[in-house]
Design a protein around this motif. Structure first.
Motif, mmCIF file in Angstrom:
data_model
loop_
_atom_site.group_PDB
_atom_site.id
_atom_site.type_symbol
_atom_site.label_atom_id
_atom_site.label_comp_id
_atom_site.label_asym_id
_atom_site.label_seq_id
_atom_site.Cartn_x
_atom_site.Cartn_y
_atom_site.Cartn_z
ATOM 1 N N VAL A 100 45.632 50.474 45.654
ATOM 2 C CA VAL A 100 45.642 49.378 46.634
ATOM 3 C C VAL A 100 45.320 48.080 45.871
ATOM 4 C CG1 VAL A 100 44.712 48.525 48.818
ATOM 5 C CG2 VAL A 100 44.879 50.989 48.408
ATOM 6 N N GLY A 101 46.328 47.504 45.263
ATOM 7 C CA GLY A 101 46.146 46.342 44.389
ATOM 8 C C GLY A 101 45.492 46.770 43.078
ATOM 9 N N GLY A 102 45.483 45.831 42.131
ATOM 10 C CA GLY A 102 44.740 46.090 40.906
ATOM 11 C C GLY A 102 43.258 46.271 41.223
ATOM 12 N N MET A 103 42.821 45.648 42.308
ATOM 13 C CA MET A 103 41.401 45.678 42.674
ATOM 14 C C MET A 103 40.885 47.105 42.867
ATOM 15 S SD MET A 103 39.093 43.499 43.093
ATOM 16 C CE MET A 103 39.323 41.976 43.933
ATOM 17 N N PHE A 126 33.740 34.632 34.078
ATOM 18 C CA PHE A 126 34.328 35.925 34.426
ATOM 19 C C PHE A 126 35.013 35.851 35.783
ATOM 20 C CE2 PHE A 126 29.719 35.804 35.390
ATOM 21 C CZ PHE A 126 29.784 35.783 36.772
ATOM 22 N N TYR A 127 35.809 36.895 36.040
ATOM 23 C CA TYR A 127 36.389 37.066 37.376
ATOM 24 C C TYR A 127 35.292 37.709 38.243
ATOM 25 C CZ TYR A 127 39.400 39.168 40.982
ATOM 26 O OH TYR A 127 39.964 39.558 42.172
ATOM 27 N N PRO A 128 34.812 37.019 39.289
ATOM 28 C CA PRO A 128 33.613 37.487 39.993
ATOM 29 C C PRO A 128 33.669 38.936 40.481
ATOM 30 C CG PRO A 128 34.180 35.275 40.713
ATOM 31 C CD PRO A 128 35.295 35.724 39.812
ATOM 32 N N CYS A 203 41.129 47.253 30.813
ATOM 33 C CA CYS A 203 42.061 46.185 30.433
ATOM 34 C C CYS A 203 42.758 45.701 31.701
ATOM 35 C CB CYS A 203 43.040 46.785 29.423
ATOM 36 S SG CYS A 203 44.412 45.735 29.023
ATOM 37 N N ASP A 204 42.313 44.555 32.207
ATOM 38 C CA ASP A 204 42.840 44.029 33.464
ATOM 39 C C ASP A 204 44.031 43.114 33.160
ATOM 40 O OD1 ASP A 204 43.412 42.685 35.802
ATOM 41 O OD2 ASP A 204 41.326 42.314 36.343
ATOM 42 N N ASP A 205 45.228 43.698 33.285
ATOM 43 C CA ASP A 205 46.462 42.981 32.946
ATOM 44 C C ASP A 205 47.121 42.354 34.185
ATOM 45 O OD1 ASP A 205 46.231 43.432 30.285
ATOM 46 O OD2 ASP A 205 48.031 44.652 30.049
ATOM 47 N N THR A 206 46.310 41.959 35.158
ATOM 48 C CA THR A 206 46.859 41.390 36.401
ATOM 49 C C THR A 206 47.823 40.226 36.135
ATOM 50 O OG1 THR A 206 45.002 42.116 37.732
ATOM 51 C CG2 THR A 206 46.144 40.165 38.532
ATOM 52 N N TYR A 207 47.543 39.431 35.087
ATOM 53 C CA TYR A 207 48.393 38.250 34.819
ATOM 54 C C TYR A 207 49.270 38.455 33.581
ATOM 55 C CZ TYR A 207 45.249 36.215 38.206
ATOM 56 O OH TYR A 207 44.548 35.977 39.354
ATOM 57 N N ASP A 208 49.532 39.725 33.196
ATOM 58 C CA ASP A 208 50.166 39.992 31.897
ATOM 59 C C ASP A 208 51.496 39.281 31.693
ATOM 60 O OD1 ASP A 208 51.510 41.597 33.713
ATOM 61 O OD2 ASP A 208 51.307 43.451 32.556
ATOM 62 N N TRP A 245 50.708 42.563 49.945
ATOM 63 C CA TRP A 245 51.161 43.947 50.113
ATOM 64 C C TRP A 245 50.134 44.937 49.586
ATOM 65 C CZ3 TRP A 245 55.895 45.380 52.321
ATOM 66 C CH2 TRP A 245 56.717 44.295 52.658
ATOM 67 N N ARG A 246 49.265 44.465 48.754
ATOM 68 C CA ARG A 246 48.163 45.253 48.202
ATOM 69 C C ARG A 246 48.666 46.475 47.441
ATOM 70 N NH1 ARG A 246 45.988 42.765 46.752
ATOM 71 N NH2 ARG A 246 43.985 43.833 46.595
ATOM 72 N N VAL A 247 49.272 46.214 46.301
ATOM 73 C CA VAL A 247 49.724 47.327 45.481
ATOM 74 C C VAL A 247 49.582 46.998 43.998
ATOM 75 C CG1 VAL A 247 52.162 46.707 45.784
ATOM 76 C CG2 VAL A 247 51.610 49.022 45.130
ATOM 77 N N PHE A 323 47.398 31.151 36.589
ATOM 78 C CA PHE A 323 47.669 29.864 37.262
ATOM 79 C C PHE A 323 46.379 29.179 37.688
ATOM 80 C CE2 PHE A 323 49.481 33.420 39.759
ATOM 81 C CZ PHE A 323 48.488 33.580 40.715
ATOM 82 N N TYR A 324 45.490 29.080 36.667
ATOM 83 C CA TYR A 324 44.197 28.446 36.911
ATOM 84 C C TYR A 324 43.878 27.456 35.810
ATOM 85 C CZ TYR A 324 43.943 32.713 39.619
ATOM 86 O OH TYR A 324 44.233 33.730 40.494
ATOM 87 N N VAL A 325 43.143 26.416 36.210
ATOM 88 C CA VAL A 325 42.611 25.490 35.215
ATOM 89 C C VAL A 325 41.188 25.138 35.645
ATOM 90 C CG1 VAL A 325 43.807 23.541 36.360
ATOM 91 C CG2 VAL A 325 42.947 23.263 34.037
HETATM 92 C C1 LIG Z 1 41.601 39.029 37.110
HETATM 93 C C2 LIG Z 1 42.015 39.668 38.389
HETATM 94 N N1 LIG Z 1 41.992 41.003 38.468
HETATM 95 C C3 LIG Z 1 42.341 41.642 39.593
HETATM 96 C C4 LIG Z 1 42.729 40.945 40.712
HETATM 97 C C5 LIG Z 1 43.076 41.709 41.951
HETATM 98 O O1 LIG Z 1 44.422 41.628 42.197
HETATM 99 P P1 LIG Z 1 45.155 42.544 43.260
HETATM 100 O O2 LIG Z 1 45.758 41.618 44.262
HETATM 101 O O3 LIG Z 1 46.177 43.286 42.452
HETATM 102 O O4 LIG Z 1 44.160 43.477 43.846
HETATM 103 C C6 LIG Z 1 42.769 39.547 40.686
HETATM 104 C C7 LIG Z 1 43.142 38.772 41.888
HETATM 105 O O5 LIG Z 1 43.063 37.586 41.958
HETATM 106 C C8 LIG Z 1 42.410 38.893 39.487
HETATM 107 O O6 LIG Z 1 42.420 37.561 39.393
#
Ligand SMILES: Cc1ncc(COP(=O)(O)O)c(C=O)c1O
Length: 393
Positions: A100-103, A126-128, A203-208, A245-247, A323-325
């Motif tokens: 359900v999402g990378g989360m 960090f990503y909170p 390894c969080d490749d969400t933005y790969d 879509w949460r995947v 897509f952050y600054v």
């Molecule tokens: C670094 C990072 N990891 C994971 C996620 C979670 O993404 P997802 O929508 O795939 O659950 C996000 C979402 O903003 C993110 O910024």
């Protein structure tokens, strides 16, 4: 009945992230433009909508649970993607789980690997949610500061954070919240020290796929020597514009993935089947749609950087990806106490949603994180408002 004393220690240790809190404050104020949450503005592409609508109409299985680790055809498509992009030959039957999402993939990894007394190293800012998940697992986050001048990864800081209690290192790359794309040699040094110290790498490749200027972001998932310690986390949210879509999906060697699947089963059963159909259509459909989205995000990066550069005292490091600054407004002495107060003032006085940099760790203090996932009109409007606000200080 007094609730507080009856709550779990776990829930008392965590909080809702500022990324979700700021839009809630803004909703009460009204009329705000958002540079807040990381949501690409693109709507779900037509070929994805068509595939899901067709499946819901014609396939009785489309609205039911899928197999617990995910639809076999999606796992096969994901394995092909990993082989093509990272040279990672995944066994779709045994090493891939759709989540359900990378989360949720991150949460499965964290709850599988981390327990009380375990430390997890997190580059900082960090990503909170990484930190909240470590706390939820009753572990201890240990911060490894990024180099402040350019937000680059500092392998010496990661090494200095290693102790006998270190269980894992979390790497988000390209990086949220700074948008930094890191040097391959620094990432390789982190892999080496993980192997030497036998610690896992999440390894969080969400933005790969979102690196700009013709660069590609090096992924630790591409290193064969790290695979026995790797949990790869991937998302359809950003590169395929499927946030709602949460995947997403996870890769790990079979024995570790089997343990993570116990958490997945208890938490979610399976990722939503219509969302998995959308993900499959994203992978197998026309890829030029996604190349065009990335090109637009790169243009938005250029736009927001040129707008920030034109504002006096708005220091920032040009991001190479995501897509952050992170912007550091130069305010008159004593104007604001902290970044949370600053972000709330920006909502109330400028009607612009930003995320307080302090929410990403001490190195983010004094900054606000701006997302350029919104379209050009939104970015321009928000920057007009920020300029007018800072001129009036
Ligand atoms: C670094 C990072 N990891 C994971 C996620 C979670 O993404 P997802 O929508 O795939 O659950 C996000 C979402 O903003 C993110 O910024």
């Amino acid at each position: 009945m007094e609730l507080e004393s009856r709550l779990s220690r776990r829930v008392k240790r965590i909080k809702i992230s500022a990324t979700k809190e700021m839009p809630m404050i803004a909703a009460a104020v009204g009329g705000c433009v958002s540079l807040g949450q990381g949501i690409p503005s693109f709507k779900t592409p037509e070929h994805v909508v068509d595939a899901v609508a067709r499946a819901l109409r014609d396939d009785p299985g489309a609205g039911k649970y899928s197999l617990q680790p995910g639809m076999p055809e999606l796992r096969r498509a994901v394995a092909e993607l990993l082989a093509a992009e990272k040279g990672l030959r995944a066994d779709p039957e045994r090493e891939v789980a759709i989540t359900v999402g990378g989360m949720e993939a991150l949460l499965c990894a964290m709850l599988t690997l981390v327990g009380p007394g375990d430390e997890v190293i997190v580059p900082e800012p960090f990503y909170p949610s990484h930190v909240e998940q470590i706390l939820m697992a009753e572990g201890t986050p240990v911060f490894a500061p990024l180099r402040r001048a350019d937000w680059s990864l500092d392998p010496d800081a990661v090494e200095a954070a290693v102790t006998p209690r270190t269980k894992a290192i979390v790497i988000s790359h390209p990086h949220n919240p700074t948008g930094a794309v890191w040097a391959e040699r620094d990432l390789r040094r982190v892999a080496e020290l993980a192997i030497r110290n036998k610690v896992f790498v999440i390894c969080d490749d969400t933005y790969d796929a979102l690196a700009y200027d013709g660069a590609s972001a090096f992924s630790l998932a591409s290193l064969p020597e790290l695979r026995h310690l790797l949990v790869g986390v991937f998302s359809f949210s950003k590169r395929f514009a499927l946030t709602g879509w949460r995947v997403g999906f996870a890769w790990a060697r079979e024995p570790l993935l089997n343990q993570m699947l116990k958490i997945h089963d208890a938490a979610a059963i399976c990722a939503p089947t219509p969302a998995q159909i959308a993900a499959l259509a994203s992978l197998t459909g026309p890829q030029d749609t996604y190349a065009a989205m990335r090109a637009q995000l790169e243009q938005r990066r250029d736009l927001i950087c040129s707008r920030l550069s034109a504002m006096p005292g708005m220091a920032h490091v040009r991001p190479g990806g995501a897509f952050y600054v992170m912007a550091r407004p130069g305010l008159p002495q004593g104007a604001v106490a902290d970044s949370r107060e600053l972000a709330i003032r920006l909502i109330r006085e400028a009607r612009v949603i930003t995320i307080p940099g302090g929410a990403f760790g001490p190195g983010g203090e004094g900054h606000v994180r701006l997302s350029f996932g919104g379209d050009e009109a939104e970015i321009n409007e928000a920057c007009d408002r920020l300029s007018a606000w800072s001129a009036g200080l």
